[in-house]
Structure formats: structure tokens, C-alpha cells
Design an enzyme around this catalytic site. Sequence first.
Site, PDB file in Angstrom:
ATOM      1  N   LYS A 172       0.794  -1.236   0.000  1.00  0.00           N
ATOM      2  CA  LYS A 172       0.000   0.000   0.000  1.00  0.00           C
ATOM      3  C   LYS A 172       0.831   1.294   0.000  1.00  0.00           C
ATOM      4  O   LYS A 172       0.331   2.373   0.332  1.00  0.00           O
ATOM      5  CB  LYS A 172      -1.009   0.053   1.176  1.00  0.00           C
ATOM      6  CG  LYS A 172      -1.852  -1.161   1.381  1.00  0.00           C
ATOM      7  CD  LYS A 172      -2.322  -1.829   0.126  1.00  0.00           C
ATOM      8  CE  LYS A 172      -3.468  -1.113  -0.569  1.00  0.00           C
ATOM      9  NZ  LYS A 172      -3.876  -1.939  -1.766  1.00  0.00           N
TER      10      LYS A 172
ATOM     11  N   HIS B 252       6.643  -7.344  -2.193  1.00  0.00           N
ATOM     12  CA  HIS B 252       6.497  -6.601  -0.932  1.00  0.00           C
ATOM     13  C   HIS B 252       7.492  -7.130   0.107  1.00  0.00           C
ATOM     14  O   HIS B 252       7.390  -6.800   1.291  1.00  0.00           O
ATOM     15  CB  HIS B 252       5.086  -6.774  -0.359  1.00  0.00           C
ATOM     16  CG  HIS B 252       4.010  -6.085  -1.138  1.00  0.00           C
ATOM     17  ND1 HIS B 252       4.169  -4.837  -1.693  1.00  0.00           N
ATOM     18  CD2 HIS B 252       2.736  -6.471  -1.441  1.00  0.00           C
ATOM     19  CE1 HIS B 252       3.047  -4.492  -2.318  1.00  0.00           C
ATOM     20  NE2 HIS B 252       2.168  -5.459  -2.185  1.00  0.00           N
TER      21      HIS B 252
ATOM     22  N   SER C  96      -4.239   3.065   4.628  1.00  0.00           N
ATOM     23  CA  SER C  96      -4.513   2.388   3.361  1.00  0.00           C
ATOM     24  C   SER C  96      -4.544   0.863   3.558  1.00  0.00           C
ATOM     25  O   SER C  96      -5.399   0.165   3.009  1.00  0.00           O
ATOM     26  CB  SER C  96      -3.444   2.768   2.333  1.00  0.00           C
ATOM     27  OG  SER C  96      -3.707   2.182   1.092  1.00  0.00           O
TER      28      SER C  96
HETATM   29  S1  PPS Z   1      -0.729  -2.995  -3.225  1.00  0.00           S
HETATM   30  O1  PPS Z   1      -1.960  -3.787  -3.003  1.00  0.00           O
HETATM   31  O2  PPS Z   1       0.206  -3.160  -2.104  1.00  0.00           O
HETATM   32  O3  PPS Z   1      -0.093  -3.264  -4.503  1.00  0.00           O
HETATM   33  O4  PPS Z   1      -1.222  -1.478  -3.158  1.00  0.00           O
HETATM   34  P1  PPS Z   1      -0.390  -0.216  -3.646  1.00  0.00           P
HETATM   35  O5  PPS Z   1      -0.572  -0.031  -5.084  1.00  0.00           O
HETATM   36  O6  PPS Z   1       0.987  -0.251  -3.094  1.00  0.00           O
HETATM   37  O7  PPS Z   1      -1.104   0.961  -2.856  1.00  0.00           O
HETATM   38  C1  PPS Z   1      -2.425   1.375  -3.078  1.00  0.00           C
HETATM   39  C2  PPS Z   1      -2.515   2.806  -2.605  1.00  0.00           C
HETATM   40  O8  PPS Z   1      -1.894   3.651  -3.592  1.00  0.00           O
HETATM   41  C3  PPS Z   1      -2.876   4.578  -4.056  1.00  0.00           C
HETATM   42  N1  PPS Z   1      -2.631   4.907  -5.458  1.00  0.00           N
HETATM   43  C4  PPS Z   1      -2.301   6.141  -5.887  1.00  0.00           C
HETATM   44  N2  PPS Z   1      -2.083   7.288  -5.211  1.00  0.00           N
HETATM   45  C5  PPS Z   1      -1.772   8.379  -5.938  1.00  0.00           C
HETATM   46  N3  PPS Z   1      -1.692   8.384  -7.279  1.00  0.00           N
HETATM   47  C6  PPS Z   1      -1.907   7.260  -7.999  1.00  0.00           C
HETATM   48  N4  PPS Z   1      -1.827   7.280  -9.329  1.00  0.00           N
HETATM   49  C7  PPS Z   1      -2.224   6.066  -7.304  1.00  0.00           C
HETATM   50  N5  PPS Z   1      -2.507   4.792  -7.664  1.00  0.00           N
HETATM   51  C8  PPS Z   1      -2.755   4.106  -6.537  1.00  0.00           C
HETATM   52  C9  PPS Z   1      -4.192   3.862  -3.817  1.00  0.00           C
HETATM   53  O9  PPS Z   1      -5.270   4.752  -3.890  1.00  0.00           O
HETATM   54  C10 PPS Z   1      -3.930   3.293  -2.437  1.00  0.00           C
HETATM   55  O10 PPS Z   1      -3.856   4.304  -1.436  1.00  0.00           O
HETATM   56  P2  PPS Z   1      -5.128   4.810  -0.568  1.00  0.00           P
HETATM   57  O11 PPS Z   1      -4.542   5.734   0.464  1.00  0.00           O
HETATM   58  O12 PPS Z   1      -5.743   3.606   0.044  1.00  0.00           O
HETATM   59  O13 PPS Z   1      -6.023   5.523  -1.519  1.00  0.00           O
END
Ligand code: PPS
Length: 291
Positions: free
Chosen positions: A43, A104, A134
Site C-alpha cells: 500500500k 512486498h 490504506s
Molecule cells: S498494493 O496492493 O500493495 O499493490 O497497493 P499499492 O498499489 O501499493 O497501494 C495502493 C494505494 O496507492 C494509491 N494509489 C495512488 N495514489 C496516488 N496516485 C496514484 N496514481 C495512485 N494509484 C494508486 C491507492 O489509492 C492506495 O492508497 P489509498 O490511500 O488507500 O487511496
Amino acid sequence: MVLRSETGEVEGVTLTKSICSIWDQVWNFQARPDDLLIATYAKAGTTWTQETVDMIQQNGDVEKCRRATIAKRHPFLDLPPAKAPVPHKSLSQTMPSPRTIKTHLPVQLVPPSFWKQNCKVIYVARNAKDNLVSYYHFHRMNKALPDPGTWEEFIEKFMTGKVLWGSWYDHVKGWWKAKDKHRILYLFYEDMKENPEQEIQKILKFLEKDVNQEVLNKIVHNTSFEIMKENPMANYTREFQAIMDHSISPFMRKGAVGDWKNHFTVAQNKKFDEDYKKKMADTSLVFRTEL
Ligand code: PPS
């Protein structure tokens, strides 16, 4: 009905039981010299970075980036095999080079062949509080993860590191140390949010790629939260339907810095900060919790 994962441990790090049961396979994974590893604590901005890297690799060609879901474009090294869209063993062995692989894993659990082959790694870190928020919502919506319990309980689990992929504190510190020894580009979610173009430039340089301003603008646009949220090839709505319930909390939830303020009570925040200071006293790493 999907059963929530049971957990086990590898060298004291909590992982799903199914990953523990095939740990030998993961540890003996054969990396290739031109593999790119995208490593994060869960996340922290994995999918965002994956989409950015793919846009760079496809020279800004949006159609090419929509050739498959993000999970199929970039195999996930440590995903329990039963839930992987392709069986773990074949997931990357059959994939042509150059491969981009997601993990991860904390740095000490990365298969040694990545280091032997001197692979490049992009690591993305996100401030603990937003990362925790998150992760909590992701546990609520992803029925394959352990039950998060209440928000209060989940904060405790996070602080003690008894969550999947282990301690956030050890993860970010471990990778921070490793960057001096290996080819690791260490990025921050907050910097990506504040100045995406600048962070994309860092990735371009690291990957020894060059794009013109028009392509760069396209990459910035298509990797924005608003566009990715609506992109079925990046927002996880095309697969894992049996385990992810986006009506509980969407995978693309808020994509913001500072949402933790809507979750922590004053008392929880105080306790978290005190504990954080102790756990992070032995590192030069500094995070921003607001922009
Ligand atoms: S995972 O399941 O571990 O692969 O998730 P991961 O992609 O690491 O994290 C998901 C969070 O990243 C946010 N996210 C973004 N934030 C900003 N810009 C972009 N383009 C973007 N894409 C994904 C996503 O909304 C999750 O964060 P939260 O705070 O829950 O919204």
C-alpha cells in the site's frame, strides 16, 4: 465464500501460510540481469509505480499499457499461488525479458539471485500513518487477507509488526540501508504526489531511458490518481473479483497524503508518534506526513 488467509513466519516476518509453504521456491527464484524489481511495503504506491514504469517502457503508448491488467503485466513474486492469475512457478519463468517484477518482501527476504545478477530495484516508501490507513481499508475490502479487527486493533498490529510482510519500520529502514550497496532507486510516495514529473524523471534516469516532453506529459497524466482510478487495467476491478470488494473500499481509495488525520484520534496519534520516535531513532530516513 473466501477464507481469510492464515499467517506463518519466515525469519520472524509474517507472511501468508501459503507463501510460507512454498518459501523455498520464492527464495530460489532465478532472477535475470535485466529484471527490474519494484519493491514496496504493501500500500505504499506499488501500482502507481508499476503503471509509471510500464508507461516509460512503452514510450507513453496508452494502448500498449492497456494490453493486460497490471497484475498480469508484472508478476508478483510473493503472491500466494492459489490467488495468482497464473501459477507461481510459471509466472515469470515463461515471461520474455526484460521482466518487471513486483514484491512486498523486506530486503533480507529478497531472493539472493537478484543481488547476484545486480538487478535494478525501484523501492517506494510511504509515510507510516497513511500507509497504515490504506492497509487497514485494504484488509477490509480484500477477503483473502487476515481480518484487520477494529481500527484500534489494527493500529496495534501495525505497530508491533504483526501484519503481512512484517514491520513497516524494519521494511523502510532495511531498504534504506541496502540502497548504499545495491542499484536501488529509493522514492517516496509524498514526493511523487507533490511533483510527479520530477519523480518520473528520476525513474527515467535510473532506467537509462529518455522521452520527449510530450510523452512525459502523457505519462504524468495517465499515472494520475484520477485517471488510474478509472483505468480497469490498473484499478484491480478486472480480476480478483471473488476476493476484493470495492464497494467496501475501492482499491483506488483516496490516493492522498494526510488522510491519516481523518482516522487517528488525538490519543492514538500521540501513542503512535511516541512509539515511532523509538523505532525510527536509528535511521536517517525522514518522512513527510503532509504536503
Ligand atoms: S498494493 O496492493 O500493495 O499493490 O497497493 P499499492 O498499489 O501499493 O497501494 C495502493 C494505494 O496507492 C494509491 N494509489 C495512488 N495514489 C496516488 N496516485 C496514484 N496514481 C495512485 N494509484 C494508486 C491507492 O489509492 C492506495 O492508497 P489509498 O490511500 O488507500 O487511496
